[in-house]
Scaffold this motif. Structure first.
Motif, PDB file in Angstrom:
ATOM      1  N   PRO A 149     -13.607  58.126 -37.087  1.00  0.00           N
ATOM      2  CA  PRO A 149     -13.359  57.404 -38.341  1.00  0.00           C
ATOM      3  C   PRO A 149     -14.605  57.292 -39.226  1.00  0.00           C
ATOM      4  CG  PRO A 149     -12.512  56.175 -36.450  1.00  0.00           C
ATOM      5  CD  PRO A 149     -13.361  57.282 -35.916  1.00  0.00           C
ATOM      6  N   VAL A 150     -14.356  57.112 -40.485  1.00  0.00           N
ATOM      7  CA  VAL A 150     -15.442  56.881 -41.440  1.00  0.00           C
ATOM      8  C   VAL A 150     -16.252  55.673 -41.011  1.00  0.00           C
ATOM      9  CG1 VAL A 150     -14.272  57.865 -43.442  1.00  0.00           C
ATOM     10  CG2 VAL A 150     -13.949  55.451 -42.905  1.00  0.00           C
TER      11      VAL A 150
ATOM     12  N   ALA B 246     -22.869  66.737 -35.895  1.00  0.00           N
ATOM     13  CA  ALA B 246     -23.000  68.197 -35.821  1.00  0.00           C
ATOM     14  C   ALA B 246     -22.941  68.645 -34.363  1.00  0.00           C
ATOM     15  CB  ALA B 246     -24.299  68.646 -36.476  1.00  0.00           C
ATOM     16  N   VAL B 247     -23.666  67.943 -33.511  1.00  0.00           N
ATOM     17  CA  VAL B 247     -23.659  68.288 -32.089  1.00  0.00           C
ATOM     18  C   VAL B 247     -22.258  68.092 -31.510  1.00  0.00           C
ATOM     19  CG1 VAL B 247     -24.528  67.636 -29.810  1.00  0.00           C
ATOM     20  CG2 VAL B 247     -26.101  67.751 -31.756  1.00  0.00           C
ATOM     21  N   LEU B 248     -21.648  66.994 -31.872  1.00  0.00           N
ATOM     22  CA  LEU B 248     -20.300  66.696 -31.391  1.00  0.00           C
ATOM     23  C   LEU B 248     -19.335  67.818 -31.760  1.00  0.00           C
ATOM     24  CD1 LEU B 248     -19.535  64.206 -29.874  1.00  0.00           C
ATOM     25  CD2 LEU B 248     -18.657  63.206 -31.976  1.00  0.00           C
ATOM     26  N   VAL B 249     -19.384  68.233 -32.984  1.00  0.00           N
ATOM     27  CA  VAL B 249     -18.488  69.280 -33.467  1.00  0.00           C
ATOM     28  C   VAL B 249     -18.721  70.582 -32.703  1.00  0.00           C
ATOM     29  CG1 VAL B 249     -18.048  70.841 -35.408  1.00  0.00           C
ATOM     30  CG2 VAL B 249     -18.061  68.376 -35.776  1.00  0.00           C
ATOM     31  N   ARG B 250     -19.965  70.938 -32.521  1.00  0.00           N
ATOM     32  CA  ARG B 250     -20.244  72.188 -31.825  1.00  0.00           C
ATOM     33  C   ARG B 250     -19.777  72.114 -30.377  1.00  0.00           C
ATOM     34  NH1 ARG B 250     -23.316  72.872 -27.894  1.00  0.00           N
ATOM     35  NH2 ARG B 250     -25.072  71.764 -28.838  1.00  0.00           N
ATOM     36  N   GLU B 251     -20.081  71.014 -29.728  1.00  0.00           N
ATOM     37  CA  GLU B 251     -19.665  70.834 -28.337  1.00  0.00           C
ATOM     38  C   GLU B 251     -18.142  70.899 -28.220  1.00  0.00           C
ATOM     39  OE1 GLU B 251     -21.071  70.365 -25.412  1.00  0.00           O
ATOM     40  OE2 GLU B 251     -23.193  70.048 -25.861  1.00  0.00           O
ATOM     41  N   LEU B 252     -17.475  70.171 -29.089  1.00  0.00           N
ATOM     42  CA  LEU B 252     -16.019  70.125 -29.018  1.00  0.00           C
ATOM     43  C   LEU B 252     -15.401  71.469 -29.343  1.00  0.00           C
ATOM     44  CD1 LEU B 252     -15.432  66.619 -30.545  1.00  0.00           C
ATOM     45  CD2 LEU B 252     -14.643  67.399 -28.309  1.00  0.00           C
ATOM     46  N   SER B 253     -16.026  72.153 -30.277  1.00  0.00           N
ATOM     47  CA  SER B 253     -15.521  73.473 -30.634  1.00  0.00           C
ATOM     48  C   SER B 253     -15.544  74.393 -29.413  1.00  0.00           C
ATOM     49  CB  SER B 253     -16.366  74.002 -31.785  1.00  0.00           C
ATOM     50  OG  SER B 253     -16.336  75.383 -31.838  1.00  0.00           O
ATOM     51  N   GLU B 254     -16.617  74.318 -28.658  1.00  0.00           N
ATOM     52  CA  GLU B 254     -16.714  75.139 -27.441  1.00  0.00           C
ATOM     53  C   GLU B 254     -15.720  74.688 -26.377  1.00  0.00           C
ATOM     54  OE1 GLU B 254     -20.821  74.845 -26.339  1.00  0.00           O
ATOM     55  OE2 GLU B 254     -21.489  76.108 -28.009  1.00  0.00           O
ATOM     56  N   ARG B 255     -15.638  73.388 -26.173  1.00  0.00           N
ATOM     57  CA  ARG B 255     -14.732  72.877 -25.144  1.00  0.00           C
ATOM     58  C   ARG B 255     -13.279  73.191 -25.451  1.00  0.00           C
ATOM     59  NH1 ARG B 255     -19.030  72.416 -23.907  1.00  0.00           N
ATOM     60  NH2 ARG B 255     -18.394  74.460 -23.185  1.00  0.00           N
TER      61      ARG B 255
ATOM     62  N   PHE C 196     -12.783  69.100 -40.326  1.00  0.00           N
ATOM     63  CA  PHE C 196     -12.671  68.431 -41.619  1.00  0.00           C
ATOM     64  C   PHE C 196     -13.802  67.417 -41.764  1.00  0.00           C
ATOM     65  CE2 PHE C 196      -8.463  69.770 -43.106  1.00  0.00           C
ATOM     66  CZ  PHE C 196      -7.982  70.365 -41.969  1.00  0.00           C
ATOM     67  N   ILE C 197     -14.341  67.300 -42.964  1.00  0.00           N
ATOM     68  CA  ILE C 197     -15.428  66.363 -43.219  1.00  0.00           C
ATOM     69  C   ILE C 197     -14.935  65.307 -44.202  1.00  0.00           C
ATOM     70  CG2 ILE C 197     -17.789  66.145 -44.054  1.00  0.00           C
ATOM     71  CD1 ILE C 197     -18.016  69.226 -43.566  1.00  0.00           C
ATOM     72  N   SER C 198     -15.021  64.046 -43.804  1.00  0.00           N
ATOM     73  CA  SER C 198     -14.496  63.002 -44.687  1.00  0.00           C
ATOM     74  C   SER C 198     -15.550  62.462 -45.650  1.00  0.00           C
ATOM     75  CB  SER C 198     -13.932  61.841 -43.862  1.00  0.00           C
ATOM     76  OG  SER C 198     -14.974  61.194 -43.147  1.00  0.00           O
ATOM     77  N   SER C 199     -16.798  62.827 -45.435  1.00  0.00           N
ATOM     78  CA  SER C 199     -17.884  62.329 -46.283  1.00  0.00           C
ATOM     79  C   SER C 199     -17.866  60.806 -46.379  1.00  0.00           C
ATOM     80  CB  SER C 199     -17.808  62.922 -47.688  1.00  0.00           C
ATOM     81  OG  SER C 199     -17.870  64.311 -47.637  1.00  0.00           O
TER      82      SER C 199
ATOM     83  N   VAL D 297      -4.018  75.032 -32.549  1.00  0.00           N
ATOM     84  CA  VAL D 297      -5.154  74.456 -33.257  1.00  0.00           C
ATOM     85  C   VAL D 297      -5.223  72.962 -32.989  1.00  0.00           C
ATOM     86  CG1 VAL D 297      -6.080  73.907 -35.548  1.00  0.00           C
ATOM     87  CG2 VAL D 297      -5.070  76.151 -35.122  1.00  0.00           C
ATOM     88  N   VAL D 298      -6.418  72.455 -32.778  1.00  0.00           N
ATOM     89  CA  VAL D 298      -6.581  71.013 -32.855  1.00  0.00           C
ATOM     90  C   VAL D 298      -7.582  70.719 -33.964  1.00  0.00           C
ATOM     91  CG1 VAL D 298      -6.380  71.006 -30.324  1.00  0.00           C
ATOM     92  CG2 VAL D 298      -8.494  70.255 -31.391  1.00  0.00           C
ATOM     93  N   GLY D 299      -7.350  69.616 -34.635  1.00  0.00           N
ATOM     94  CA  GLY D 299      -8.188  69.273 -35.779  1.00  0.00           C
ATOM     95  C   GLY D 299      -9.174  68.177 -35.444  1.00  0.00           C
ATOM     96  N   ILE D 300     -10.277  68.165 -36.172  1.00  0.00           N
ATOM     97  CA  ILE D 300     -11.222  67.060 -36.037  1.00  0.00           C
ATOM     98  C   ILE D 300     -11.673  66.622 -37.422  1.00  0.00           C
ATOM     99  CG2 ILE D 300     -13.244  68.600 -35.820  1.00  0.00           C
ATOM    100  CD1 ILE D 300     -14.499  66.495 -33.952  1.00  0.00           C
ATOM    101  N   VAL D 301     -11.743  65.325 -37.646  1.00  0.00           N
ATOM    102  CA  VAL D 301     -12.379  64.785 -38.854  1.00  0.00           C
ATOM    103  C   VAL D 301     -13.636  64.087 -38.445  1.00  0.00           C
ATOM    104  CG1 VAL D 301     -11.476  63.894 -41.016  1.00  0.00           C
ATOM    105  CG2 VAL D 301     -10.397  63.249 -38.847  1.00  0.00           C
ATOM    106  N   VAL D 302     -14.719  64.380 -39.109  1.00  0.00           N
ATOM    107  CA  VAL D 302     -15.965  63.652 -38.881  1.00  0.00           C
ATOM    108  C   VAL D 302     -16.482  63.123 -40.212  1.00  0.00           C
ATOM    109  CG1 VAL D 302     -16.675  64.872 -36.794  1.00  0.00           C
ATOM    110  CG2 VAL D 302     -17.297  65.787 -39.025  1.00  0.00           C
ATOM    111  N   PRO D 303     -17.194  62.004 -40.164  1.00  0.00           N
ATOM    112  CA  PRO D 303     -17.665  61.372 -41.393  1.00  0.00           C
ATOM    113  C   PRO D 303     -18.699  62.216 -42.147  1.00  0.00           C
ATOM    114  CG  PRO D 303     -17.745  59.826 -39.576  1.00  0.00           C
ATOM    115  CD  PRO D 303     -17.492  61.175 -38.988  1.00  0.00           C
ATOM    116  N   GLU D 304     -19.564  62.913 -41.425  1.00  0.00           N
ATOM    117  CA  GLU D 304     -20.597  63.723 -42.074  1.00  0.00           C
ATOM    118  C   GLU D 304     -20.900  64.891 -41.169  1.00  0.00           C
ATOM    119  OE1 GLU D 304     -24.134  61.230 -42.994  1.00  0.00           O
ATOM    120  OE2 GLU D 304     -23.101  59.808 -41.687  1.00  0.00           O
ATOM    121  N   ILE D 305     -21.456  65.937 -41.742  1.00  0.00           N
ATOM    122  CA  ILE D 305     -21.820  67.062 -40.898  1.00  0.00           C
ATOM    123  C   ILE D 305     -23.340  67.245 -40.881  1.00  0.00           C
ATOM    124  CG2 ILE D 305     -21.671  68.919 -42.630  1.00  0.00           C
ATOM    125  CD1 ILE D 305     -20.414  69.074 -38.998  1.00  0.00           C
ATOM    126  N   GLU D 306     -24.014  66.603 -41.842  1.00  0.00           N
ATOM    127  CA  GLU D 306     -25.475  66.709 -41.859  1.00  0.00           C
ATOM    128  C   GLU D 306     -26.121  65.758 -40.864  1.00  0.00           C
ATOM    129  OE1 GLU D 306     -26.591  67.055 -46.349  1.00  0.00           O
ATOM    130  OE2 GLU D 306     -24.446  66.845 -46.001  1.00  0.00           O
TER     131      GLU D 306
END
Lengths: 336, 336
Positions: free
Chosen positions: B127-128, B79-88, B99-102, B65-74
């Motif tokens: 980072p936030v 959102a695009v970054l997460v989807r792209e990275l998830s595929e890669r 993970f979403i840091s809000s 598993v690799v983890g990712i934190v992003v500041p927001e998902i909306e």
DNA sequence: GTGAAAGCGCTAACAC
DNA sequence: GTGTTAGCGCTTTCAC
């Protein structure tokens, strides 16, 4: 040269105490002397100890995690849902593990398998948006014994949380009929998807026996581009009102008309559905039907937590929708 | 009445074979006789066996598993970054844990702690977006020994992947200067955030020594509403060009002008930044600077996989940006 | 080709 | 208060 990760045993050795004591101390057990507890915590910090979740979950038989699969994350509807649910589950003491199925039944199946393998304690299932849903995934879910709530659509045998789409569409159409239109065009998508079928059918039902010319288009996809293409074909014979299956489509239509010098709402009225960000940031704000995702998330979290407590709970939740009236259906007063 | 979950031992007992054999068979080890292997797999399926990831990870000391934190998902960018990275990452044999840091440093810290506790093999750190970044989180990351790549912004001591924002902004301004404007207004956000500071500074640098009146506004937030409020204050004294720190702001400005009967681009030109969906679905498509998220994701995945192989890799990646010219800066030809 | 045994890191009785 | 012990479910030598 892999740096060995520090374990509870390292801490124990460091201060000459047993592993058990360290574990208890770390978990704030009052049975262990305050002094020892502090020493343990200090050395843990000093050594950069981070507990191993995998070991913890294995022995506890509790993961403290609930999983969610959503069809897409770039779709603002799901993005909002995920964020809301992530907050609600955190309130309930669970962390949310997010899976994206990319509308691919195969990926969805794998996501669900992975969740089960990770021993999540609950699952929020938002099925792929395809005409043929995958019974394999549903069977896996049903057979897993893991509390599951299905969102946004109906799955036989599962507790479901969804918005009253039919009610919303009917309210919308009633409102539109007051405008005395002579023709209404509905722009929808492919048949066989629950959320789209609901809307289309409710639209048709609401128009039963009404003396309005209506037309229903089934576009290949419910997106901006398809909506624009459809709008392009009707420029020479505009209906009075165009009802779109979602806000993003409505935005496409509004923008196309703007480009062609057609006024919304004066030449033609346009409505969206969902009350997403697009309905507000449309150049002409959209009349739409609000799906209250915040409430949906709250109710889903409640229900799931309840089911984790008592697996026998059977309950379906239907959230009311709300008609939101904005400029796209309000002709400017001629005087004013 | 909790249904006991079936383990490898149950399968072993069922067909009178050892746990070891079952494990080997399940993992397709050729040492075990094909016949036994098949029998094991069959009974596993019959019993509804699902391997326990936690146990597996514990013993293997590998989570996959690799983890990712992003500041927001909306935010569509993330959102695009997460989807792209998830595929890669899936291509690379890893699953991505999101993970979403809000934008909350505290939540970000907890997210990173959780990832480390889960023994992820790599971390993608976005980072936030706050002026004061939290050094605690960075220290945790740096001290963890887990391969980490920082995205979209620069973090001292980490391998970073980001777009050449300065270059993009400079190219944009050069292009705009060809229009011979007499005044340019920049709408940016609060100071102290890397990605915003870059853009603002590059804007200023590009205008050095040029004979153009310029003004820079620092809005409280880089969103639709704030941009509209700012635009409202300049209606009586329009600049020739408004450069916005992102597309969403530019959309706000364009929509406000449309409402007031001000033509973009004829009365005033407007530019965005990012080349997000908003730049295309704007009623007047936006000239903008493309951040190629697809390439970013590819390079990030590559780099991270490389680092998992060899923790000593030091490499920063800077992706070129691209100027995208659309209608919002192209005056209609008077003749045509 | 298959089984016995040890151990991954942690927790929870139960002794002392 | 603290240590001993067993075990969570799985993998992996190493015998046989």
């Amino acid at each position: 040269m892999t740096k060995r990760v520090v374990t509870i045993r390292d801490i124990a050795r460091e201060i000459g105490v047993s592993e058990a004591t360290v574990s208890l101390a770390l978990n704030g057990n009052p049975a262990v002397k305050a002094e020892t507890r502090q020493k343990v915590k200090d050395t843990a910090a000093a050594l950069g100890y981070v507990p191993n979740t995998n070991a913890r979950r294995l022995v506890l038989k509790r993961s403290g995690v609930v999983g969610i699969v959503v069809p897409e994350i770039e779709n603002i509807y799901y993005a909002v849902l995920v964020r809301e649910l992530s907050e609600r589950m955190a309130d309930g003491g669970y962390s949310l593990s997010i899976f994206i199925s990319s509308n691919d039944p195969e990926k969805e199946y794998r996501a669900v398998s992975d969740m089960i393998a990770a021993r999540v304690e609950g699952i929020i299932y938002v099925p792929v948006n395809t005409a043929l849903s995958d019974q394999r995934t549903k069977n896996l879910l049903l057979g897993s014994g893991i509390p599951t709530v299905c969102m946004s659509t109906v799955t036989e045998g599962m507790n479901c949380v969804l918005c009253d789409l039919e009610g919303g569409m009917k309210t919308l159409v009633s409102y539109l009929l007051e405008k005395q239109p002579s023709s209404i065009l509905y722009l929808g998508g492919p048949q066989g998807m629950y959320t789209l079928d609901c809307r289309r059918q409710a639209f048709l039902d609401a128009l039963q026996q009404k003396h309005v010319r209506s037309d229903v288009r089934a576009l290949p996809s419910v997106n901006y581009t398809c909506a624009q293409e459809a709008a392009r074909t009707i420029l020479s014979d505009l209906p009075d009102i165009i009802v779109c299956a979602n806000d993003f489509m409505a935005l496409g239509v509004v923008n196309l008309f703007a480009e062609r010098g057609i006024s919304v709402p004066n030449d033609v009225m346009v409505t969206g559905f969902d009350d997403s960000i697009f309905s507000v940031t449309s150049p002409v704000p959209l009349t739409t039907v609000r799906q209250d995702l915040h409430t949906m998330a709250i109710r889903t979290a409640e229900l799931l937590l309840h089911m984790i407590d008592d697996p026998n709970v059977r309950e379906d939740v239907r959230i009311p929708t709300e008609l939101i009236i904005r400029k796209s259906t309000q002709k400017k007063e001629i005087d004013a």
